[in-house]
Design a protein around this motif. Structure first.
Motif, PDB file in Angstrom:
ATOM      1  N   VAL A   1      58.975  46.689  63.125  1.00 46.60           N
ATOM      2  CA  VAL A   1      60.262  46.134  62.704  1.00 46.60           C
ATOM      3  C   VAL A   1      60.701  46.735  61.372  1.00 46.60           C
ATOM      4  O   VAL A   1      61.827  47.190  61.213  1.00 46.60           O
ATOM      5  CB  VAL A   1      60.180  44.599  62.590  1.00 46.60           C
ATOM      6  CG1 VAL A   1      61.487  44.035  62.038  1.00 46.60           C
ATOM      7  CG2 VAL A   1      59.884  43.984  63.956  1.00 46.60           C
ATOM      8  N   GLN A   2      59.781  46.759  60.387  1.00 51.64           N
ATOM      9  CA  GLN A   2      60.128  47.197  59.045  1.00 51.64           C
ATOM     10  C   GLN A   2      60.354  48.705  58.943  1.00 51.64           C
ATOM     11  O   GLN A   2      61.236  49.162  58.216  1.00 51.64           O
ATOM     12  CB  GLN A   2      59.020  46.788  58.059  1.00 51.64           C
ATOM     13  CG  GLN A   2      58.876  45.296  57.857  1.00 51.64           C
ATOM     14  CD  GLN A   2      59.967  44.725  56.954  1.00 51.64           C
ATOM     15  OE1 GLN A   2      60.826  45.443  56.462  1.00 51.64           O
ATOM     16  NE2 GLN A   2      59.929  43.414  56.740  1.00 51.64           N
TER      17      GLN A   2
ATOM     18  N   GLN B   1      51.555  46.408  57.586  1.00 50.29           N
ATOM     19  CA  GLN B   1      51.599  46.649  56.153  1.00 50.29           C
ATOM     20  C   GLN B   1      52.941  47.308  55.944  1.00 50.29           C
ATOM     21  O   GLN B   1      53.209  48.362  56.513  1.00 50.29           O
ATOM     22  CB  GLN B   1      50.488  47.577  55.673  1.00 50.29           C
ATOM     23  CG  GLN B   1      49.077  46.989  55.727  1.00 50.29           C
ATOM     24  CD  GLN B   1      48.864  45.875  54.730  1.00 50.29           C
ATOM     25  OE1 GLN B   1      49.594  45.775  53.750  1.00 50.29           O
ATOM     26  NE2 GLN B   1      47.881  45.033  54.994  1.00 50.29           N
ATOM     27  N   GLU B   2      53.817  46.694  55.174  1.00 50.97           N
ATOM     28  CA  GLU B   2      55.175  47.208  55.085  1.00 50.97           C
ATOM     29  C   GLU B   2      55.316  48.386  54.128  1.00 50.97           C
ATOM     30  O   GLU B   2      56.364  49.002  54.044  1.00 50.97           O
ATOM     31  CB  GLU B   2      56.145  46.096  54.669  1.00 50.97           C
ATOM     32  CG  GLU B   2      55.798  45.396  53.373  1.00 50.97           C
ATOM     33  CD  GLU B   2      56.710  44.209  53.125  1.00 50.97           C
ATOM     34  OE1 GLU B   2      57.792  44.170  53.730  1.00 50.97           O
ATOM     35  OE2 GLU B   2      56.337  43.323  52.344  1.00 50.97           O
ATOM     36  N   ASP B   3      54.244  48.721  53.394  1.00 54.94           N
ATOM     37  CA  ASP B   3      54.273  49.870  52.496  1.00 54.94           C
ATOM     38  C   ASP B   3      53.962  51.140  53.291  1.00 54.94           C
ATOM     39  O   ASP B   3      53.108  51.148  54.169  1.00 54.94           O
ATOM     40  CB  ASP B   3      53.247  49.682  51.380  1.00 54.94           C
ATOM     41  CG  ASP B   3      53.268  50.821  50.387  1.00 54.94           C
ATOM     42  OD1 ASP B   3      52.448  51.742  50.554  1.00 54.94           O
ATOM     43  OD2 ASP B   3      54.128  50.812  49.484  1.00 54.94           O
ATOM     44  N   TYR B   4      54.646  52.248  52.969  1.00 61.66           N
ATOM     45  CA  TYR B   4      54.422  53.509  53.682  1.00 61.66           C
ATOM     46  C   TYR B   4      52.962  53.964  53.609  1.00 61.66           C
ATOM     47  O   TYR B   4      52.405  54.461  54.584  1.00 61.66           O
ATOM     48  CB  TYR B   4      55.293  54.625  53.076  1.00 61.66           C
ATOM     49  CG  TYR B   4      56.760  54.517  53.393  1.00 61.66           C
ATOM     50  CD1 TYR B   4      57.226  54.659  54.698  1.00 61.66           C
ATOM     51  CD2 TYR B   4      57.687  54.269  52.382  1.00 61.66           C
ATOM     52  CE1 TYR B   4      58.570  54.560  54.984  1.00 61.66           C
ATOM     53  CE2 TYR B   4      59.045  54.166  52.664  1.00 61.66           C
ATOM     54  CZ  TYR B   4      59.478  54.311  53.962  1.00 61.66           C
ATOM     55  OH  TYR B   4      60.818  54.216  54.245  1.00 61.66           O
ATOM     56  N   PHE B   5      52.335  53.809  52.455  1.00 62.26           N
ATOM     57  CA  PHE B   5      51.022  54.410  52.221  1.00 62.26           C
ATOM     58  C   PHE B   5      49.860  53.478  52.514  1.00 62.26           C
ATOM     59  O   PHE B   5      48.729  53.925  52.619  1.00 62.26           O
ATOM     60  CB  PHE B   5      50.931  54.881  50.754  1.00 62.26           C
ATOM     61  CG  PHE B   5      51.969  55.903  50.397  1.00 62.26           C
ATOM     62  CD1 PHE B   5      51.828  57.229  50.778  1.00 62.26           C
ATOM     63  CD2 PHE B   5      53.107  55.530  49.703  1.00 62.26           C
ATOM     64  CE1 PHE B   5      52.788  58.161  50.459  1.00 62.26           C
ATOM     65  CE2 PHE B   5      54.079  56.465  49.381  1.00 62.26           C
ATOM     66  CZ  PHE B   5      53.925  57.787  49.757  1.00 62.26           C
ATOM     67  N   ASP B   6      50.120  52.187  52.640  1.00 64.86           N
ATOM     68  CA  ASP B   6      49.052  51.203  52.754  1.00 64.86           C
ATOM     69  C   ASP B   6      48.822  50.815  54.212  1.00 64.86           C
ATOM     70  O   ASP B   6      49.342  49.826  54.699  1.00 64.86           O
ATOM     71  CB  ASP B   6      49.405  49.962  51.922  1.00 64.86           C
ATOM     72  CG  ASP B   6      48.229  49.003  51.823  1.00 64.86           C
ATOM     73  OD1 ASP B   6      47.125  49.393  52.235  1.00 64.86           O
ATOM     74  OD2 ASP B   6      48.431  47.871  51.348  1.00 64.86           O
ATOM     75  N   SER B   7      48.070  51.630  54.937  1.00 67.55           N
ATOM     76  CA  SER B   7      47.762  51.335  56.339  1.00 67.55           C
ATOM     77  C   SER B   7      46.470  52.044  56.725  1.00 67.55           C
ATOM     78  O   SER B   7      46.197  53.160  56.276  1.00 67.55           O
ATOM     79  CB  SER B   7      48.887  51.792  57.265  1.00 67.55           C
ATOM     80  OG  SER B   7      48.513  51.630  58.623  1.00 67.55           O
ATOM     81  N   ASP B   8      45.650  51.380  57.550  1.00 65.95           N
ATOM     82  CA  ASP B   8      44.432  52.026  58.033  1.00 65.95           C
ATOM     83  C   ASP B   8      44.653  52.721  59.371  1.00 65.95           C
ATOM     84  O   ASP B   8      43.706  53.209  59.989  1.00 65.95           O
ATOM     85  CB  ASP B   8      43.296  51.003  58.140  1.00 65.95           C
ATOM     86  CG  ASP B   8      43.618  49.883  59.133  1.00 65.95           C
ATOM     87  OD1 ASP B   8      44.680  49.933  59.777  1.00 65.95           O
ATOM     88  OD2 ASP B   8      42.790  48.956  59.259  1.00 65.95           O
ATOM     89  N   ASN B   9      45.913  52.755  59.822  1.00 61.47           N
ATOM     90  CA  ASN B   9      46.309  53.417  61.078  1.00 61.47           C
ATOM     91  C   ASN B   9      45.820  52.719  62.334  1.00 61.47           C
ATOM     92  O   ASN B   9      45.987  53.245  63.439  1.00 61.47           O
ATOM     93  CB  ASN B   9      45.861  54.891  61.106  1.00 61.47           C
ATOM     94  CG  ASN B   9      46.587  55.726  60.068  1.00 61.47           C
ATOM     95  OD1 ASN B   9      47.747  55.480  59.779  1.00 61.47           O
ATOM     96  ND2 ASN B   9      45.893  56.698  59.494  1.00 61.47           N
ATOM     97  N   SER B  10      45.195  51.542  62.187  1.00 58.42           N
ATOM     98  CA  SER B  10      44.802  50.785  63.374  1.00 58.42           C
ATOM     99  C   SER B  10      46.050  50.249  64.072  1.00 58.42           C
ATOM    100  O   SER B  10      47.122  50.135  63.471  1.00 58.42           O
ATOM    101  CB  SER B  10      43.870  49.631  62.996  1.00 58.42           C
ATOM    102  OG  SER B  10      44.559  48.688  62.184  1.00 58.42           O
ATOM    103  N   ILE B  11      45.912  49.939  65.352  1.00 55.94           N
ATOM    104  CA  ILE B  11      47.087  49.586  66.154  1.00 55.94           C
ATOM    105  C   ILE B  11      46.939  48.236  66.845  1.00 55.94           C
ATOM    106  O   ILE B  11      45.830  47.713  67.011  1.00 55.94           O
ATOM    107  CB  ILE B  11      47.397  50.669  67.210  1.00 55.94           C
ATOM    108  CG1 ILE B  11      46.218  50.880  68.189  1.00 55.94           C
ATOM    109  CG2 ILE B  11      47.759  51.979  66.534  1.00 55.94           C
ATOM    110  CD1 ILE B  11      46.314  50.136  69.472  1.00 55.94           C
ATOM    111  N   SER B  12      48.066  47.689  67.223  1.00 54.00           N
ATOM    112  CA  SER B  12      48.133  46.559  68.135  1.00 54.00           C
ATOM    113  C   SER B  12      49.094  46.930  69.255  1.00 54.00           C
ATOM    114  O   SER B  12      49.818  47.931  69.152  1.00 54.00           O
ATOM    115  CB  SER B  12      48.630  45.296  67.422  1.00 54.00           C
ATOM    116  OG  SER B  12      47.661  44.798  66.524  1.00 54.00           O
TER     117      SER B  12
END
Length: 285
Positions: free
Chosen positions: A23-24, A98-109
């Motif tokens: 969404v974001q 995680q709505e920040d561009y850089f803050d994600s572990d790339n895991s998915i749902s």
């Protein structure tokens, strides 16, 4: 009923939070496919395309995300009576919240939803289907344009333009002002015995039914298949224009500007496409 990460939820249930990246940030990819009598049409092709899209977007693919897993998760949402119907399924994958561009572990749902189709077969629609070029914005000819992602704002705006001007669809252009596809699918242009479609490198969606129709036409002696850029000037000179997508099959275009089109080739190819789709199902289905 729909499937969210393997659990079944009732329709209209709340399951996404305000930080959802789909969404974001539009950070999501999807596959739309047909299920007929409990069998998924072109399952392997859809699975491989989804895996390819996830890799291109640098999403982490879980070890258990096999083709068999995808099939089981899709069929999980159907009751026994549903399995006797034709279904449209959308398999959505998004990077975890995680709505920040850089803050994600790339895991998915993922979540999977469906709706009922009127026919188990692709059916030719004889209704008026008039199109026009959409020239307000262009789709860039990059690899990202080949994917089905949640970033569909160009198509949304084009659809509003079509509705405001009483068109059934719009044809999209790339930055070189070449015709690459319609809002509703890939486009094919017929002139005499030649059938032409834009190449993936021009920026069109890498549709599964586009791939299957290209294979089918290439093996038919009565047609010459060409994969090449399409200029807007070619459209009014064509004998026939049609759109293809995995849900509707073939959609004949009936009018573009002052030119009316026949659907002779569309009719000829539709039966062959239905036969190919049936052959793709598992033995005994």
């Amino acid at each position: 009923m729909f499937n969210f990460n393997g659990g079944l939820l009732e329709d209209n249930s709340s399951f996404l939070n305000e930080k959802n990246r789909g969404v974001q940030l539009g950070d999501a990819v999807f596959e739309e496919l047909r299920v007929v009598n409990g069998e998924i049409i072109y399952l392997e092709d859809h699975y491989l395309r989804l895996m390819s899209s996830m890799r291109i977007l640098r999403m982490e693919i879980p070890m258990n995300f096999t083709m068999e897993f995808m099939e089981a998760e899709i069929l999980k949402i159907f009751s026994e009576s549903d399995l006797k119907k034709a279904k449209r399924v959308k398999f959505n994958v998004f990077r975890n919240s995680q709505e920040d561009y850089f803050d994600s572990d790339n895991s998915i749902s993922y979540f999977i939803n469906s709706s009922t189709l009127e026919s188990p077969f692709f059916v030719l629609n004889n209704s008026i289907y008039e199109v026009e070029l959409f020239k307000d914005f262009y789709k860039n000819s990059t690899m990202l344009s080949n994917l089905d992602t949640n970033n569909k704002i160009l198509s949304v705006v084009a659809a509003i333009y079509a509705r405001e001007n009483d068109y059934q669809d719009c044809l999209l252009l790339n930055e070189r002002k070449q015709v690459i596809e319609a809002i509703n699918g890939n486009i094919f242009v017929v002139k005499g015995s030649q059938v032409k479609t834009p190449p993936i490198t021009d920026g069109c969606t890498n549709g599964i039914l586009r791939k299957k129709l290209v294979e089918l036409i290439s093996n038919l002696k009565e047609f010459e298949f060409v994969e090449d850029s399409v200029s807007p000037f070619e459209l009014q000179k064509a004998d026939e224009l049609f759109i293809v997508n995995a849900i509707d099959g073939i959609i004949p275009i009936t009018k573009y500007r002052k030119k009316d089109f026949v659907n002779t080739v569309s009719k000829s190819l539709l039966g062959k496409l239905n036969a190919a789709a049936r052959l793709s199902l598992s033995p005994g289905s």
